[in-house]
Design a protein around this motif. Structure first.
Motif, PDB file in Angstrom:
ATOM      1  N   UNK A   1       0.804  -1.223   0.000  1.00  0.00           N
ATOM      2  CA  UNK A   1       0.000   0.000   0.000  1.00  0.00           C
ATOM      3  C   UNK A   1       0.834   1.269   0.000  1.00  0.00           C
ATOM      4  N   UNK A   2       1.940   1.297   0.688  1.00  0.00           N
ATOM      5  CA  UNK A   2       2.751   2.523   0.710  1.00  0.00           C
ATOM      6  C   UNK A   2       3.251   2.852  -0.695  1.00  0.00           C
ATOM      7  N   UNK A   3       3.662   1.809  -1.440  1.00  0.00           N
ATOM      8  CA  UNK A   3       4.125   2.049  -2.795  1.00  0.00           C
ATOM      9  C   UNK A   3       2.967   2.447  -3.695  1.00  0.00           C
ATOM     10  N   UNK A   4       1.820   1.798  -3.523  1.00  0.00           N
ATOM     11  CA  UNK A   4       0.649   2.173  -4.309  1.00  0.00           C
ATOM     12  C   UNK A   4       0.248   3.606  -3.997  1.00  0.00           C
ATOM     13  N   UNK A   5       0.253   3.924  -2.715  1.00  0.00           N
ATOM     14  CA  UNK A   5      -0.155   5.259  -2.298  1.00  0.00           C
ATOM     15  C   UNK A   5       0.725   6.321  -2.960  1.00  0.00           C
ATOM     16  N   UNK A   6       2.047   6.119  -2.909  1.00  0.00           N
ATOM     17  CA  UNK A   6       2.933   7.109  -3.517  1.00  0.00           C
ATOM     18  C   UNK A   6       2.780   7.117  -5.032  1.00  0.00           C
ATOM     19  N   UNK A   7       2.523   5.949  -5.626  1.00  0.00           N
ATOM     20  CA  UNK A   7       2.378   5.873  -7.078  1.00  0.00           C
ATOM     21  C   UNK A   7       1.162   6.645  -7.550  1.00  0.00           C
ATOM     22  N   UNK A   8       0.037   6.512  -6.842  1.00  0.00           N
ATOM     23  CA  UNK A   8      -1.190   7.094  -7.341  1.00  0.00           C
ATOM     24  C   UNK A   8      -1.421   8.520  -6.868  1.00  0.00           C
ATOM     25  N   UNK A   9      -0.651   8.978  -5.881  1.00  0.00           N
ATOM     26  CA  UNK A   9      -0.755  10.382  -5.501  1.00  0.00           C
ATOM     27  C   UNK A   9       0.043  11.257  -6.453  1.00  0.00           C
ATOM     28  N   UNK A  10       1.025  10.683  -7.133  1.00  0.00           N
ATOM     29  CA  UNK A  10       1.775  11.419  -8.131  1.00  0.00           C
ATOM     30  C   UNK A  10       0.966  11.372  -9.420  1.00  0.00           C
ATOM     31  N   UNK A  11       0.413  12.499  -9.871  1.00  0.00           N
ATOM     32  CA  UNK A  11      -0.546  12.476 -10.970  1.00  0.00           C
ATOM     33  C   UNK A  11       0.048  12.306 -12.369  1.00  0.00           C
ATOM     34  N   UNK A  12       1.362  12.388 -12.498  1.00  0.00           N
ATOM     35  CA  UNK A  12       1.926  12.423 -13.851  1.00  0.00           C
ATOM     36  C   UNK A  12       2.732  11.166 -14.166  1.00  0.00           C
ATOM     37  N   UNK A  13       2.940  10.959 -15.439  1.00  0.00           N
ATOM     38  CA  UNK A  13       3.898   9.980 -15.957  1.00  0.00           C
ATOM     39  C   UNK A  13       3.570   8.533 -15.617  1.00  0.00           C
ATOM     40  N   UNK A  14       2.385   8.080 -15.935  1.00  0.00           N
ATOM     41  CA  UNK A  14       1.988   6.697 -15.719  1.00  0.00           C
ATOM     42  C   UNK A  14       2.272   5.878 -16.968  1.00  0.00           C
ATOM     43  N   UNK A  15       2.083   4.542 -16.899  1.00  0.00           N
ATOM     44  CA  UNK A  15       2.353   3.699 -18.060  1.00  0.00           C
ATOM     45  C   UNK A  15       1.547   4.168 -19.263  1.00  0.00           C
ATOM     46  N   UNK A  16       0.375   4.657 -18.992  1.00  0.00           N
ATOM     47  CA  UNK A  16      -0.443   5.201 -20.073  1.00  0.00           C
ATOM     48  C   UNK A  16       0.199   6.447 -20.664  1.00  0.00           C
ATOM     49  N   UNK A  17       1.181   6.970 -19.976  1.00  0.00           N
ATOM     50  CA  UNK A  17       1.888   8.160 -20.450  1.00  0.00           C
ATOM     51  C   UNK A  17       3.178   7.827 -21.177  1.00  0.00           C
ATOM     52  N   UNK A  18       3.342   6.574 -21.593  1.00  0.00           N
ATOM     53  CA  UNK A  18       4.485   6.248 -22.446  1.00  0.00           C
ATOM     54  C   UNK A  18       4.366   7.116 -23.688  1.00  0.00           C
ATOM     55  N   UNK A  19       5.461   7.709 -24.085  1.00  0.00           N
ATOM     56  CA  UNK A  19       5.461   8.621 -25.223  1.00  0.00           C
ATOM     57  C   UNK A  19       5.430   7.867 -26.544  1.00  0.00           C
ATOM     58  N   UNK A  20       4.683   8.402 -27.481  1.00  0.00           N
ATOM     59  CA  UNK A  20       4.688   7.873 -28.838  1.00  0.00           C
ATOM     60  C   UNK A  20       6.027   8.246 -29.477  1.00  0.00           C
ATOM     61  N   UNK A  21       6.656   7.334 -30.230  1.00  0.00           N
ATOM     62  CA  UNK A  21       7.962   7.654 -30.822  1.00  0.00           C
ATOM     63  C   UNK A  21       7.917   8.706 -31.928  1.00  0.00           C
ATOM     64  N   UNK A  22       6.743   8.953 -32.522  1.00  0.00           N
ATOM     65  CA  UNK A  22       6.646   9.917 -33.629  1.00  0.00           C
ATOM     66  C   UNK A  22       6.003  11.246 -33.243  1.00  0.00           C
ATOM     67  N   UNK A  23       5.127  11.217 -32.265  1.00  0.00           N
ATOM     68  CA  UNK A  23       4.346  12.414 -31.925  1.00  0.00           C
ATOM     69  C   UNK A  23       4.632  12.852 -30.495  1.00  0.00           C
ATOM     70  N   UNK A  24       4.437  14.126 -30.204  1.00  0.00           N
ATOM     71  CA  UNK A  24       4.614  14.600 -28.823  1.00  0.00           C
ATOM     72  C   UNK A  24       3.371  14.308 -27.983  1.00  0.00           C
ATOM     73  N   UNK A  25       2.857  13.098 -28.112  1.00  0.00           N
ATOM     74  CA  UNK A  25       1.638  12.670 -27.430  1.00  0.00           C
ATOM     75  C   UNK A  25       1.909  11.333 -26.747  1.00  0.00           C
ATOM     76  N   UNK A  26       1.052  10.994 -25.791  1.00  0.00           N
ATOM     77  CA  UNK A  26       1.191   9.713 -25.107  1.00  0.00           C
ATOM     78  C   UNK A  26       0.416   8.633 -25.857  1.00  0.00           C
ATOM     79  N   UNK A  27       0.710   7.390 -25.517  1.00  0.00           N
ATOM     80  CA  UNK A  27      -0.014   6.287 -26.135  1.00  0.00           C
ATOM     81  C   UNK A  27      -1.494   6.324 -25.767  1.00  0.00           C
TER      82      UNK A  27
END
Length: 188
Positions: A61-87
């Protein structure tokens, strides 16, 4: 640039941390949303010698808590290699296409390239797989593949992503590893 004007989708909301996840006395299994929301850099914060992710129990839980309180840069935020957008913004990765069976230690992620002839499909799949390898305990069997019927070379790309030796060889290529790390890094 193969797809100069891709459709951009709205990001889903951040995952709230529940009281159950904060309780260290209760078991905390890994689910699809946790896989979708893995933080880049989380694996670097973990201690040495505790599996792929550097810790014995990924869902504490401590790791989950710190992971989800940080609002940015999640796996869904992996960058697309061609565009300045996330996947996620390109709808390449969706939570509904992430399947987790914690009891059987399996994770399957389907991704959908923006166009049927996307030359970056293998790189995108490799970036997703590397993120999971770096973030999850070694007990998990990973399956990263293209959503059926969405890419002209679907079978060939899936075969490459499923082959551990090909993935390992790709990551020994310093230039390719640098590109993967750029996809996984936080945007400025």
């Amino acid at each position: 640039l193969e797809n100069a004007n891709p459709l951009i989708y709205r990001r889903s909301g951040e995952r709230p941390v529940t009281a159950r996840e904060e309780d260290d006395e209760l078991p905390d299994s890994i689910d699809d949303r946790e896989i979708f929301d893995i933080l880049p850099g989380e694996e670097e914060r973990a201690g040495p010698g505790q599996g792929r992710a550097g810790r014995g129990r990924w869902g504490r839980s401590a790791q989950l808590h710190s992971a989800f309180l940080n609002p940015a840069h999640l796996i869904r935020s992996i960058n697309d290699p061609e565009h300045p957008l996330t996947l996620e913004e390109l709808n390449v990765v969706e939570q509904v296409r992430v399947k987790v069976n914690d009891a059987e230690s399996t994770v399957a992620v389907e991704f959908t390239p923006t166009i049927p002839h996307c030359s970056m499909a293998t790189l995108i799949g490799l970036s997703i797989k590397v993120k999971l390898i770096r973030s999850l305990p070694e007990r998990f069997k990973l399956d990263v593949h293209i959503t059926p019927g969405t890419h002209a070379s679907e079978h060939a790309v899936n075969k490459q992503l499923a082959d551990k030796e090909r993935v390992a060889a790709a990551l020994e290529n310093s230039h390719l590893l640098e590109v993967v790390n750029q996809c996984l890094s936080a945007r400025s």
